[in-house]
Design a protein around this motif. Structure first.
Motif, PDB file in Angstrom:
ATOM      1  N   PHE A  12      62.456  24.263  59.366  1.00  0.00           N
ATOM      2  CA  PHE A  12      62.413  25.583  58.756  1.00  0.00           C
ATOM      3  C   PHE A  12      61.068  26.231  59.071  1.00  0.00           C
ATOM      4  O   PHE A  12      60.089  25.545  59.358  1.00  0.00           O
ATOM      5  CB  PHE A  12      62.665  25.527  57.243  1.00  0.00           C
ATOM      6  N   GLU A  13      61.055  27.542  59.037  1.00  0.00           N
ATOM      7  CA  GLU A  13      59.860  28.327  59.329  1.00  0.00           C
ATOM      8  C   GLU A  13      59.328  28.887  58.009  1.00  0.00           C
ATOM      9  O   GLU A  13      60.084  29.524  57.273  1.00  0.00           O
ATOM     10  CB  GLU A  13      60.202  29.503  60.259  1.00  0.00           C
ATOM     11  N   THR A  14      58.056  28.622  57.725  1.00  0.00           N
ATOM     12  CA  THR A  14      57.477  29.093  56.470  1.00  0.00           C
ATOM     13  C   THR A  14      56.047  29.559  56.699  1.00  0.00           C
ATOM     14  O   THR A  14      55.293  28.932  57.435  1.00  0.00           O
ATOM     15  CB  THR A  14      57.482  27.965  55.414  1.00  0.00           C
ATOM     16  N   GLY A  15      55.693  30.654  56.019  1.00  0.00           N
ATOM     17  CA  GLY A  15      54.328  31.146  56.037  1.00  0.00           C
ATOM     18  C   GLY A  15      53.619  30.735  54.763  1.00  0.00           C
ATOM     19  O   GLY A  15      54.261  30.465  53.741  1.00  0.00           O
ATOM     20  N   HIS A  16      52.307  30.678  54.818  1.00  0.00           N
ATOM     21  CA  HIS A  16      51.525  30.402  53.615  1.00  0.00           C
ATOM     22  C   HIS A  16      50.086  30.818  53.843  1.00  0.00           C
ATOM     23  O   HIS A  16      49.687  31.177  54.946  1.00  0.00           O
ATOM     24  CB  HIS A  16      51.625  28.930  53.197  1.00  0.00           C
ATOM     25  N   ALA A  17      49.303  30.780  52.781  1.00  0.00           N
ATOM     26  CA  ALA A  17      47.868  31.011  52.847  1.00  0.00           C
ATOM     27  C   ALA A  17      47.232  30.138  51.774  1.00  0.00           C
ATOM     28  O   ALA A  17      47.805  29.957  50.695  1.00  0.00           O
ATOM     29  CB  ALA A  17      47.540  32.479  52.608  1.00  0.00           C
ATOM     30  N   LEU A  18      46.081  29.596  52.079  1.00  0.00           N
ATOM     31  CA  LEU A  18      45.395  28.698  51.148  1.00  0.00           C
ATOM     32  C   LEU A  18      44.209  29.439  50.526  1.00  0.00           C
ATOM     33  O   LEU A  18      43.140  29.562  51.138  1.00  0.00           O
ATOM     34  CB  LEU A  18      44.926  27.439  51.873  1.00  0.00           C
ATOM     35  N   TYR A  19      44.416  29.938  49.320  1.00  0.00           N
ATOM     36  CA  TYR A  19      43.378  30.704  48.636  1.00  0.00           C
ATOM     37  C   TYR A  19      42.166  29.824  48.361  1.00  0.00           C
ATOM     38  O   TYR A  19      42.282  28.693  47.896  1.00  0.00           O
ATOM     39  CB  TYR A  19      43.897  31.279  47.316  1.00  0.00           C
ATOM     40  N   GLY A  20      40.980  30.356  48.693  1.00  0.00           N
ATOM     41  CA  GLY A  20      39.737  29.640  48.427  1.00  0.00           C
ATOM     42  C   GLY A  20      39.354  28.625  49.489  1.00  0.00           C
ATOM     43  O   GLY A  20      38.289  28.026  49.412  1.00  0.00           O
ATOM     44  N   TYR A  21      40.216  28.421  50.477  1.00  0.00           N
ATOM     45  CA  TYR A  21      39.943  27.460  51.537  1.00  0.00           C
ATOM     46  C   TYR A  21      38.815  27.984  52.423  1.00  0.00           C
ATOM     47  O   TYR A  21      38.661  29.195  52.606  1.00  0.00           O
ATOM     48  CB  TYR A  21      41.230  27.235  52.345  1.00  0.00           C
ATOM     49  N   ASP A  22      38.030  27.082  53.020  1.00  0.00           N
ATOM     50  CA  ASP A  22      36.872  27.492  53.813  1.00  0.00           C
ATOM     51  C   ASP A  22      37.141  27.546  55.313  1.00  0.00           C
ATOM     52  O   ASP A  22      36.214  27.601  56.105  1.00  0.00           O
ATOM     53  CB  ASP A  22      35.683  26.580  53.521  1.00  0.00           C
ATOM     54  N   HIS A  31      54.177  28.093  59.958  1.00  0.00           N
ATOM     55  CA  HIS A  31      54.421  26.842  60.660  1.00  0.00           C
ATOM     56  C   HIS A  31      55.913  26.652  60.893  1.00  0.00           C
ATOM     57  O   HIS A  31      56.737  27.136  60.113  1.00  0.00           O
ATOM     58  CB  HIS A  31      53.916  25.642  59.837  1.00  0.00           C
ATOM     59  N   SER A  32      56.233  25.921  61.924  1.00  0.00           N
ATOM     60  CA  SER A  32      57.591  25.442  62.156  1.00  0.00           C
ATOM     61  C   SER A  32      57.641  24.031  61.588  1.00  0.00           C
ATOM     62  O   SER A  32      57.305  23.063  62.266  1.00  0.00           O
ATOM     63  CB  SER A  32      57.920  25.425  63.653  1.00  0.00           C
ATOM     64  N   TYR A  33      58.006  23.931  60.316  1.00  0.00           N
ATOM     65  CA  TYR A  33      58.012  22.649  59.627  1.00  0.00           C
ATOM     66  C   TYR A  33      59.196  21.793  60.073  1.00  0.00           C
ATOM     67  O   TYR A  33      60.289  22.308  60.323  1.00  0.00           O
ATOM     68  CB  TYR A  33      58.105  22.849  58.114  1.00  0.00           C
ATOM     69  N   PHE A  73      62.868  27.944  51.378  1.00  0.00           N
ATOM     70  CA  PHE A  73      61.595  28.013  52.091  1.00  0.00           C
ATOM     71  C   PHE A  73      61.686  28.641  53.474  1.00  0.00           C
ATOM     72  O   PHE A  73      60.675  29.134  53.984  1.00  0.00           O
ATOM     73  CB  PHE A  73      60.966  26.614  52.189  1.00  0.00           C
ATOM     74  N   ASP A  74      62.858  28.638  54.099  1.00  0.00           N
ATOM     75  CA  ASP A  74      62.962  29.151  55.464  1.00  0.00           C
ATOM     76  C   ASP A  74      62.675  30.646  55.501  1.00  0.00           C
ATOM     77  O   ASP A  74      63.294  31.432  54.774  1.00  0.00           O
ATOM     78  CB  ASP A  74      64.340  28.859  56.042  1.00  0.00           C
ATOM     79  N   HIS A  75      61.755  31.038  56.342  1.00  0.00           N
ATOM     80  CA  HIS A  75      61.328  32.427  56.518  1.00  0.00           C
ATOM     81  C   HIS A  75      60.825  33.056  55.222  1.00  0.00           C
ATOM     82  O   HIS A  75      60.986  34.253  54.984  1.00  0.00           O
ATOM     83  CB  HIS A  75      62.431  33.257  57.179  1.00  0.00           C
ATOM     84  N   ALA A  76      60.207  32.224  54.375  1.00  0.00           N
ATOM     85  CA  ALA A  76      59.532  32.698  53.166  1.00  0.00           C
ATOM     86  C   ALA A  76      58.033  32.530  53.367  1.00  0.00           C
ATOM     87  O   ALA A  76      57.590  31.811  54.261  1.00  0.00           O
ATOM     88  CB  ALA A  76      59.993  31.900  51.948  1.00  0.00           C
ATOM     89  N   THR A  77      57.279  33.206  52.517  1.00  0.00           N
ATOM     90  CA  THR A  77      55.838  33.009  52.473  1.00  0.00           C
ATOM     91  C   THR A  77      55.511  32.414  51.116  1.00  0.00           C
ATOM     92  O   THR A  77      55.982  32.909  50.090  1.00  0.00           O
ATOM     93  CB  THR A  77      55.084  34.334  52.681  1.00  0.00           C
ATOM     94  N   VAL A  78      54.726  31.331  51.112  1.00  0.00           N
ATOM     95  CA  VAL A  78      54.406  30.607  49.887  1.00  0.00           C
ATOM     96  C   VAL A  78      52.944  30.866  49.511  1.00  0.00           C
ATOM     97  O   VAL A  78      52.047  30.710  50.344  1.00  0.00           O
ATOM     98  CB  VAL A  78      54.627  29.092  50.057  1.00  0.00           C
ATOM     99  N   PHE A  79      52.766  31.260  48.254  1.00  0.00           N
ATOM    100  CA  PHE A  79      51.437  31.466  47.714  1.00  0.00           C
ATOM    101  C   PHE A  79      51.294  30.673  46.422  1.00  0.00           C
ATOM    102  O   PHE A  79      52.265  30.493  45.689  1.00  0.00           O
ATOM    103  CB  PHE A  79      51.188  32.948  47.374  1.00  0.00           C
ATOM    104  N   GLN A 105      48.617  24.796  45.251  1.00  0.00           N
ATOM    105  CA  GLN A 105      48.113  25.255  46.544  1.00  0.00           C
ATOM    106  C   GLN A 105      49.120  24.789  47.598  1.00  0.00           C
ATOM    107  O   GLN A 105      49.456  23.606  47.656  1.00  0.00           O
ATOM    108  CB  GLN A 105      46.729  24.633  46.784  1.00  0.00           C
ATOM    109  N   PRO A 106      49.665  25.696  48.422  1.00  0.00           N
ATOM    110  CA  PRO A 106      50.761  25.313  49.321  1.00  0.00           C
ATOM    111  C   PRO A 106      50.319  24.567  50.587  1.00  0.00           C
ATOM    112  O   PRO A 106      50.549  24.989  51.709  1.00  0.00           O
ATOM    113  CB  PRO A 106      51.412  26.655  49.656  1.00  0.00           C
TER     114      PRO A 106
END
Length: 149
Positions: A12-22, A31-33, A73-79, A105-106
């Motif tokens: 599945f294809e999913t987007g995400h972002a890691l808040y606070g990551y350096d 990613h193509s999970y 999760f496919d073609h979703a964005t996880v926050f 945190q995703p």
């Protein structure tokens, strides 16, 4: 008869972002999970059962994983819903985008823990989740094993 492990793989294809990551992953990206789901149990020995010789029908396992993981999760964005990313998530949802607001945190590590819980809740009582492998890239993955938990 002894226990047998069977594995089914999903993508599945999913987007995400890691808040606070350096690092770079603080930015929205995808990613193509590849998810490998391994269950363990004894094959059915009842000769009158239509699924004689199976631990679980691969189709039944596919249904569980698609309903719990792949379809949402496919073609979703996880926050992480506990961060300011919730504002971006709301704007995306208002524009018709598929967004998941997670309690964590995703990262692949946290996602695989979440997936283990969701899959375990749906398995028949005689079948146990043995392990999960969530491959984020060709060279990086997180694993969950029942024996470690």
């Amino acid at each position: 008869m002894g226990n047998i492990r069977i594995t089914k793989q999903f993508t599945f294809e999913t987007g995400h972002a890691l808040y606070g990551y350096d690092g770079k992953c603080r930015n929205v990206h995808g990613h193509s999970y590849k998810l490998s789901v391994t269950v363990i149990g004894k094959p059915i020995t009842d000769t009158s059962h239509v699924k004689l010789g199976m631990v679980i029908d691969f189709g039944d396992l596919k249904t569980i994983v698609k309903e719990e993981i792949v379809n949402p999760f496919d073609h979703a964005t996880v926050f992480n819903k506990n961060t300011p990313h919730v504002e971006l998530a709301k704007e995306l949802m208002d524009r018709g985008h598929k967004v998941i607001l997670a309690d964590y945190q995703p990262t692949s590590e946290n996602m695989v823990i979440d997936f283990a819980s969701k899959i375990t809740a749906r398995l028949p009582k005689n079948i146990k989740l043995h392990s999960l492998r969530l491959r984020e890239t060709e060279t990086a993955f997180a694993e969950w094993y029942a024996t470690d938990n």
